[in-house]
Design an enzyme around this catalytic site. Structure first.
Site, mmCIF file in Angstrom:
data_model
loop_
_atom_site.group_PDB
_atom_site.id
_atom_site.type_symbol
_atom_site.label_atom_id
_atom_site.label_comp_id
_atom_site.label_asym_id
_atom_site.label_seq_id
_atom_site.Cartn_x
_atom_site.Cartn_y
_atom_site.Cartn_z
ATOM 1 N N LYS A 21 0.844 -1.207 0.000
ATOM 2 C CA LYS A 21 0.000 0.000 0.000
ATOM 3 C C LYS A 21 0.874 1.251 0.000
ATOM 4 O O LYS A 21 0.702 2.144 -0.822
ATOM 5 C CB LYS A 21 -0.900 0.023 1.253
ATOM 6 C CG LYS A 21 -1.554 1.370 1.494
ATOM 7 C CD LYS A 21 -2.449 1.374 2.706
ATOM 8 C CE LYS A 21 -1.780 1.712 4.005
ATOM 9 N NZ LYS A 21 -1.513 3.149 4.226
ATOM 10 N N ASN A 22 1.834 1.283 0.914
ATOM 11 C CA ASN A 22 2.606 2.512 1.092
ATOM 12 C C ASN A 22 3.594 2.775 -0.045
ATOM 13 O O ASN A 22 4.137 3.878 -0.144
ATOM 14 C CB ASN A 22 3.340 2.497 2.439
ATOM 15 C CG ASN A 22 2.371 2.718 3.587
ATOM 16 O OD1 ASN A 22 1.201 3.032 3.378
ATOM 17 N ND2 ASN A 22 2.857 2.546 4.819
ATOM 18 N N CYS A 114 -4.507 13.239 13.088
ATOM 19 C CA CYS A 114 -5.254 11.992 12.895
ATOM 20 C C CYS A 114 -5.063 11.131 14.124
ATOM 21 O O CYS A 114 -4.535 11.588 15.136
ATOM 22 C CB CYS A 114 -4.781 11.263 11.659
ATOM 23 S SG CYS A 114 -3.238 10.423 11.902
ATOM 24 N N ARG A 119 0.238 15.589 13.014
ATOM 25 C CA ARG A 119 0.994 15.159 11.820
ATOM 26 C C ARG A 119 1.453 16.392 11.037
ATOM 27 O O ARG A 119 0.855 16.759 10.026
ATOM 28 C CB ARG A 119 0.133 14.264 10.917
ATOM 29 C CG ARG A 119 -0.461 13.037 11.561
ATOM 30 C CD ARG A 119 0.456 11.835 11.609
ATOM 31 N NE ARG A 119 0.924 11.305 10.370
ATOM 32 C CZ ARG A 119 0.425 10.249 9.745
ATOM 33 N NH1 ARG A 119 -0.617 9.639 10.233
ATOM 34 N NH2 ARG A 119 0.968 9.782 8.640
ATOM 35 N N ASP A 301 4.648 0.734 12.307
ATOM 36 C CA ASP A 301 3.348 0.176 11.916
ATOM 37 C C ASP A 301 3.101 -1.219 12.503
ATOM 38 O O ASP A 301 1.965 -1.684 12.517
ATOM 39 C CB ASP A 301 3.243 0.104 10.385
ATOM 40 C CG ASP A 301 2.999 1.476 9.765
ATOM 41 O OD1 ASP A 301 2.882 2.452 10.518
ATOM 42 O OD2 ASP A 301 2.932 1.572 8.533
ATOM 43 N N ARG A 392 -8.879 0.218 4.683
ATOM 44 C CA ARG A 392 -7.964 1.214 4.121
ATOM 45 C C ARG A 392 -6.650 0.564 3.717
ATOM 46 O O ARG A 392 -5.984 1.041 2.803
ATOM 47 C CB ARG A 392 -7.636 2.279 5.177
ATOM 48 C CG ARG A 392 -8.650 3.381 5.315
ATOM 49 C CD ARG A 392 -8.076 4.462 6.205
ATOM 50 N NE ARG A 392 -6.682 4.691 5.873
ATOM 51 C CZ ARG A 392 -5.704 4.870 6.767
ATOM 52 N NH1 ARG A 392 -5.965 4.889 8.043
ATOM 53 N NH2 ARG A 392 -4.473 5.065 6.380
HETATM 54 C C1 UD1 Z 1 4.601 6.844 6.394
HETATM 55 C C2 UD1 Z 1 3.659 5.671 6.295
HETATM 56 C C3 UD1 Z 1 3.181 5.235 7.669
HETATM 57 C C4 UD1 Z 1 4.374 4.974 8.583
HETATM 58 C C5 UD1 Z 1 5.330 6.162 8.585
HETATM 59 C C6 UD1 Z 1 6.621 5.897 9.368
HETATM 60 C C7 UD1 Z 1 2.604 6.016 4.136
HETATM 61 C C8 UD1 Z 1 1.364 6.344 3.376
HETATM 62 N N1 UD1 Z 1 2.521 6.050 5.472
HETATM 63 O O1 UD1 Z 1 3.852 7.933 6.955
HETATM 64 O O2 UD1 Z 1 2.408 4.040 7.528
HETATM 65 O O3 UD1 Z 1 3.912 4.737 9.898
HETATM 66 O O4 UD1 Z 1 5.708 6.503 7.251
HETATM 67 O O5 UD1 Z 1 7.283 4.799 8.845
HETATM 68 O O6 UD1 Z 1 3.635 5.695 3.565
HETATM 69 N N2 UD1 Z 1 7.052 14.588 10.734
HETATM 70 C C9 UD1 Z 1 7.254 15.927 11.042
HETATM 71 N N3 UD1 Z 1 7.181 16.846 10.018
HETATM 72 C C10 UD1 Z 1 6.912 16.479 8.730
HETATM 73 C C11 UD1 Z 1 6.725 15.110 8.427
HETATM 74 C C12 UD1 Z 1 6.798 14.193 9.449
HETATM 75 O O7 UD1 Z 1 7.482 16.291 12.193
HETATM 76 O O8 UD1 Z 1 6.884 17.349 7.854
HETATM 77 C C13 UD1 Z 1 7.111 13.589 11.837
HETATM 78 C C14 UD1 Z 1 5.757 12.859 12.006
HETATM 79 O O9 UD1 Z 1 4.863 13.599 12.807
HETATM 80 C C15 UD1 Z 1 6.193 11.569 12.653
HETATM 81 C C16 UD1 Z 1 7.552 11.304 11.986
HETATM 82 O O10 UD1 Z 1 8.003 12.548 11.479
HETATM 83 O O11 UD1 Z 1 6.351 11.741 14.027
HETATM 84 C C17 UD1 Z 1 7.486 10.276 10.874
HETATM 85 O O12 UD1 Z 1 6.578 10.686 9.884
HETATM 86 P P1 UD1 Z 1 6.743 10.293 8.345
HETATM 87 O O13 UD1 Z 1 7.958 9.445 8.177
HETATM 88 O O14 UD1 Z 1 6.624 11.524 7.528
HETATM 89 O O15 UD1 Z 1 5.459 9.386 8.106
HETATM 90 P P2 UD1 Z 1 4.437 9.428 6.909
HETATM 91 O O16 UD1 Z 1 5.161 9.623 5.625
HETATM 92 O O17 UD1 Z 1 3.317 10.332 7.238
#
Ligand code: UD1
Length: 412
Positions: A21-22, A114, A119, A301, A392
């Site tokens: 999915k991701n 969420c 986020r 996850d 989802r």
């Molecule tokens: C993706 C995955 C999700 C997984 C996560 C971590 C998808 C669709 N989802 O989510 O299943 O749990 O990676 O492996 O691929 N953060 C910030 N600022 C930002 C972006 C992120 O502070 O601009 C923080 C987030 O709040 C979190 C951490 O960084 O605490 C990791 O987030 P991130 O790696 O960005 O996860 P996603 O890409 O949202």
């Protein structure tokens, strides 16, 4: 809809793991970087994927999704993303990069928080800004004004998966060399990079540094998405929790090394070959501590499922969450089954517990899976509601579990 789970003595048989999915979500979004036709295979039929397809259609793309194959072509006709879609699917923030790269402007609803807590998208935005994008935030939207993007060197403050994906997609259409340091190197990010390479981008990955040589125009490509390591990990942990002997097919064990190592330490037997994993649990479970971390660390996850598994280990084990500190919404629900769990800061202490079935409310995708596994090891009947979270992210989850002998059914 509810899942009705009853105590199941063992899981046995073979399960075929679906496409990731991701990885599918950013790869489908990356097709915005060209007008040419792209063919993507091994795409799971899931609500998140359907939502991305809806979004691509809103942006002007022609999309055909048959079985697990998607074909996408056509121009971007709209650069506005509405709030409903963005709220439905957080991964829709990934549209920002490609639209910005192709058009130089766009207006996108901010994703909001969420079930995993706050986020933010500051890492995405500061990357775009370094590349020359100008934006303002107004009425819940990020509005990018016409800008000329330039190749730059960026160091991310945290290896965010989404930010890395957004920035490598954007860099792909910036002529010259963009370097992104402290990037995420999750297999899904690498899969996106491999797709971009097929579209004509030159990408070199050295440790956590991506060097992207972008060009003005990219071409269409045919690509097969990697297997879903989180779905595979879920079935490994379901088998370890329930007991039994299961073979996973269409899986890349190298993507699960951190999980396999911890499972072996806890006493289960695991054998791997190129695209298969055999797992066997017959005996007692030993307590093993985990700490989540960006890849190649233990995936956040799979943390909720690990907590359920450890409820059977004699003694105390610890789970430290380093990626999403508030990812413990499921704890109070599992306590309703009799789980002895206590949370201190971002560390969960898990003690051996005898569980008895009751009614649970799923609070997010992975929590839903962990609650269903918990239902299979609880005495009596456990009902899990709020199942829309599960559809989802897991393709045919109940059919697959039932085929392995799990006592689970769906009640409308
Ligand atoms: C993706 C995955 C999700 C997984 C996560 C971590 C998808 C669709 N989802 O989510 O299943 O749990 O990676 O492996 O691929 N953060 C910030 N600022 C930002 C972006 C992120 O502070 O601009 C923080 C987030 O709040 C979190 C951490 O960084 O605490 C990791 O987030 P991130 O790696 O960005 O996860 P996603 O890409 O949202």
């Amino acid at each position: 809809m509810k899942a009705v789970c009853k105590f199941s003595p063992e899981l046995r048989g073979t399960v075929k793991i679906s496409g990731s999915k991701n990885a599918s979500l950013p790869i489908l979004i990356a097709t915005l970087l060209t007008d040419d036709v792209c063919f993507i295979e091994n795409v799971p039929r899931l609500d998140d994927v359907f939502a991305i397809i809806e979004l691509l259609k809103k942006l002007g793309k022609k999309v055909l999704f048959q079985k697990n194959k998607v074909s996408i072509k056509g121009k971007i006709k709209n650069t506005q993303l509405d709030e409903k879609l963005v709220r439905k699917l957080r991964a829709s923030v990934l549209v920002m990069g490609p639209v910005l790269a192709r058009k130089g402007y766009g207006s996108f609803a901010m994703p909001g928080g969420c079930a995993l807590g706050e986020r933010p998208i500051d890492i995405h935005l500061s990357g775009f800004e370094k590349m020359g994008a100008r934006y303002r935030i107004s009425k819940g939207r990020v509005i990018f004004t016409k800008t000329k993007l330039k190749p730059v060197r960026i160091k991310l403050k945290f290896p965010s998966v989404g930010a890395t994906e957004n920035l490598i997609m954007t860099a792909s259409l910036i002529p010259g060399i963009t370097v992104i340091e402290n990037s995420a190197i999750e297999p899904e990010v690498i899969d996106l990079a491999n797709f971009l390479k097929k579209m004509g981008v030159k990408i070199n990955i050295n440790g956590k540094t991506f060097t992207v040589k972008g060009s003005k125009k990219l071409k269409g490509a045919k690509y097969r998405v990697i297997p879903d390591r989180i779905e595979a990990g879920t079935f490994l942990l379901a088998t370890a929790s329930v007991s039994g002997h299961v073979q996973l097919k269409n899986v890349l064990y190298r993507h699960l090394e951190s999980v396999i190592l911890k499972l072996k330490n806890s006493g289960v037997k695991i054998k791997t070959s190129k695209d298969k994993i055999h797992i066997k649990r017959t005996g007692k479970v030993k307590p093993v501590d985990i700490e989540t971390a960006p890849y190649p660390g233990f995936p956040t996850d799979l943390q909720p499922m690990w907590a359920v598994y450890m409820l059977q280990a004699k003694g105390v084990s610890k789970i430290k969450e380093n990626v999403f500190p508030s990812r413990f919404m499921y704890v109070d629900e599992l306590k309703r089954l009799g789980a002895d769990l206590s949370l201190k800061g971002n560390t969960l202490f898990v003690k051996k517990s005898t569980l008895s079935g009751t009614h649970l409310l799923a609070c997010d995708l992975r929590a839903a899976a962990s609650m269903i596994i918990a239902g299979l090891i609880s005495k009596g009947t456990t009902e899990v509601s709020n199942l829309h979270h599960l559809s989802r992210g897991y393709e045919n989850f109940f059919e697959k579990l039932q085929k392995l002998g799990a006592n689970v059914s769906i009640k409308k």
